[in-house]
Design a protein around this motif. Structure first.
Motif, PDB file in Angstrom:
ATOM      1  N   ALA A  11       4.247   9.707   8.684  1.00  7.97           N
ATOM      2  CA  ALA A  11       4.205   8.254   8.773  1.00  7.97           C
ATOM      3  C   ALA A  11       4.727   7.641   7.497  1.00  7.97           C
ATOM      4  O   ALA A  11       4.536   8.161   6.426  1.00  7.97           O
ATOM      5  N   THR A  12       5.408   6.526   7.619  1.00 11.49           N
ATOM      6  CA  THR A  12       5.898   5.796   6.466  1.00 11.49           C
ATOM      7  C   THR A  12       5.500   4.358   6.580  1.00 11.49           C
ATOM      8  O   THR A  12       5.159   3.876   7.655  1.00 11.49           O
ATOM      9  N   LYS A  64      -0.064  -2.650  11.087  1.00  8.90           N
ATOM     10  CA  LYS A  64       0.041  -1.831  12.303  1.00  8.90           C
ATOM     11  C   LYS A  64       0.200  -0.352  11.984  1.00  8.90           C
ATOM     12  O   LYS A  64      -0.323   0.508  12.691  1.00  8.90           O
ATOM     13  N   ASN A  65       0.923  -0.059  10.910  1.00  6.55           N
ATOM     14  CA  ASN A  65       1.127   1.344  10.553  1.00  6.55           C
ATOM     15  C   ASN A  65      -0.190   2.020  10.194  1.00  6.55           C
ATOM     16  O   ASN A  65      -0.437   3.159  10.571  1.00  6.55           O
ATOM     17  N   LEU A  66      -1.031   1.303   9.448  1.00 11.37           N
ATOM     18  CA  LEU A  66      -2.333   1.861   9.087  1.00 11.37           C
ATOM     19  C   LEU A  66      -3.199   2.060  10.322  1.00 11.37           C
ATOM     20  O   LEU A  66      -3.952   3.033  10.416  1.00 11.37           O
ATOM     21  N   ALA A 162      -0.171   4.958   2.273  1.00  5.92           N
ATOM     22  CA  ALA A 162       0.381   3.739   2.881  1.00  5.92           C
ATOM     23  C   ALA A 162      -0.436   2.521   2.484  1.00  5.92           C
ATOM     24  O   ALA A 162       0.116   1.447   2.213  1.00  5.92           O
ATOM     25  N   LYS A 163      -1.745   2.666   2.422  1.00  5.26           N
ATOM     26  CA  LYS A 163      -2.613   1.544   2.056  1.00  5.26           C
ATOM     27  C   LYS A 163      -2.328   1.087   0.631  1.00  5.26           C
ATOM     28  O   LYS A 163      -2.255  -0.119   0.357  1.00  5.26           O
ATOM     29  N   GLU A 164      -2.151   2.039  -0.282  1.00  2.00           N
ATOM     30  CA  GLU A 164      -1.830   1.682  -1.670  1.00  2.00           C
ATOM     31  C   GLU A 164      -0.444   1.046  -1.750  1.00  2.00           C
ATOM     32  O   GLU A 164      -0.217   0.096  -2.515  1.00  2.00           O
ATOM     33  N   GLY A 165       0.491   1.549  -0.942  1.00  2.00           N
ATOM     34  CA  GLY A 165       1.825   0.958  -0.909  1.00  2.00           C
ATOM     35  C   GLY A 165       1.812  -0.461  -0.388  1.00  2.00           C
ATOM     36  O   GLY A 165       2.514  -1.337  -0.903  1.00  2.00           O
ATOM     37  N   VAL A 166       1.011  -0.706   0.649  1.00  6.37           N
ATOM     38  CA  VAL A 166       0.884  -2.059   1.199  1.00  6.37           C
ATOM     39  C   VAL A 166       0.282  -2.995   0.150  1.00  6.37           C
ATOM     40  O   VAL A 166       0.719  -4.145  -0.001  1.00  6.37           O
TER      41      VAL A 166
END
Length: 426
Positions: A11-12, A64-66, A162-166
């Motif tokens: 996932a990205t 949505k990705n999370l 991903a959460k940290e990236g968001v």
């Protein structure tokens, strides 16, 4: 027995239309920015104001990705439980067969007829073969469980990454909006200064001390600034609307974006930065990929030496392929660590330079303040006109904006370093 497929989803972060974080800064050093809290998220809908804490909380909970990653995690947990249930069922089957085997062995002792003895022996061999096949199935299932657990950890790492990236993207988008606000305010002051220039040019023309061309050029300069402000306002409204969409908030043109208190600091590279690299999500995921490759190789060698439940065996070529895949995964980790180290060295260098730029902006602001004090004295003595003095004030506003921009840039460097310390590397 059903085939068990490990759930390994790559996932990205979905590309969001967040603007790249802007240059940063503020006129004076202030206290540290408040960090997001675990307060309850306000109800989705139209809101009157947004804070950085609100934006990060809403953005991570509405991403949505999370959500997809969380669903994949739940599916992985279910698959592990399902496979463990299969293992328990086969265990019961083995226990039943062993019970029959004991009964046959006890009956064998009482048999005298040769045909009955042969039949008993055939049944015993058949049961022993069945037990062996079932034990092979259990071994395969236990390996599959390990693969599923490895995949589950990878999914969890991807979600956290991903959460940290968001969080970093949202912080960048939010600070970009604040920079646009400052740029609009500065442009408005530039327009007021341009209006003064137009009035001066018109007065000089009325007294025959200037040409109509000078008046025209002054009006063109004012118009250009007004068009620049119009473009900034459109960009600002679009950026705010995009942010609202991404965090699940109805766009309101009058929405207030609460400011952040910035503090520029000089960040030095810690001595344990190599251990921080080892702790990044990218390295951890690569290590789990290596673990998965090693498990697959273990399964291949098991089938090669023992054969699966239908007697098939893997070839030497397939074993060699698995060996190469393990070596490739090991080399990937080494290469990845080198790439991350290069990125981190650049990150700390940028942070150092951003603090240097901030100090330079402060120095130039002080120079402008000193120049203005001298101009104020000359103005009071009647050496220069009020117009010339007021026109010079715009240099002060420009210097303040430069300090603000430098501070914001330094703050975003701090946030990138904080993300790295949390395991995230862009």
């Amino acid at each position: 027995m059903k085939k068990v497929i490990p759930l390994l989803c790559a996932a990205t972060i979905v590309s969001s239309p967040f603007s790249a974080y802007a240059q940063t800064a503020e006129a004076e050093p202030k206290t540290e920015v408040n960090q997001p809290t675990e307060e309850q998220t306000p109800e989705v809908g139209q809101v009157e104001k947004l804070t950085l804490e609100d934006v990060i909380k809403r953005g991570t909970e509405n991403n949505k990705n999370l959500t997809v990653m969380q669903l994949n995690l739940e599916a992985s947990k279910s698959q592990i439980l399902d496979t463990e249930f299969d293992v328990n069922e086969i265990d019961w089957d083995i226990m039943g067969l062993k019970s029959k085997l004991r009964d046959l062995r006890n009956a064998r002792k009482e048999l005298e007829d040769e045909d009955l003895i042969i039949a008993n022996e055939q049944q015993r061999i058949a049961i022993e073969n069945s037990i062996g096949a079932l034990e092979d199935q259990i071994q395969a299932l236990q390996l599959a469980i390990k693969q599923l657990e490895t995949g589950q950890i990878q999914l969890q790492l991807q979600k956290e990454e991903a959460k940290e990236g968001v969080r970093l993207l949202l912080t960048s988008a939010y600070t970009n909006i604040l920079v646009l606000q400052e740029q609009m305010e500065f442009t408005k002051k530039m327009i007021e200064s341009a209006k003064l220039n137009v009035r001066k040019a018109e007065r000089m023309y009325d007294f025959g001390m200037s040409s109509s061309e000078a008046v025209r050029q002054a009006k063109i300069a004012q118009k250009d600034l007004e068009k620049q402000l119009e473009g900034l306002e459109k960009n600002y409204n679009q950026t705010v609307a995009t942010l609202c969409f991404n965090i699940g908030v109805t766009y309101n043109p009058a929405i207030t974006i609460e400011p952040i208190e910035y503090k520029a600091i000089e960040v030095t590279k810690p001595e344990n930065y190599k251990s921080l690299i080892d702790n990044t999500y990218r390295v951890k995921k690569a290590e789990k990929s290596l673990e998965s490759a090693m498990l697959a190789r273990e399964d291949a060698y098991r089938e090669y030496h023992e054969g699966d439940n239908v007697g098939a065996k893997v070839s030497n070529y397939e074993l060699e392929q698995h060996d190469y895949q393990v070596k490739a995964a090991e080399e990937t980790i080494n290469s990845l660590k080198e790439d991350i180290e290069t990125t981190i060295n650049g990150l700390y260098y940028n942070s150092k330079m951003s603090y240097f730029d901030y100090e330079e902006a402060l120095r130039k602001l002080e120079d402008v303040n000193q120049d203005l004090k001298a101009l104020e004295t000359r103005y009071k003595l009647g050496v220069i006109s009020k117009h010339d003095y007021e026109s010079a004030l715009i240099k002060l506003e420009q210097a303040k904006l430069n300090v603000y921009n430098a501070t914001v840039q330094n703050y975003m460097n701090q946030e990138q370093i904080k993300a790295f310390e949390n395991g995230y590397v862009q």
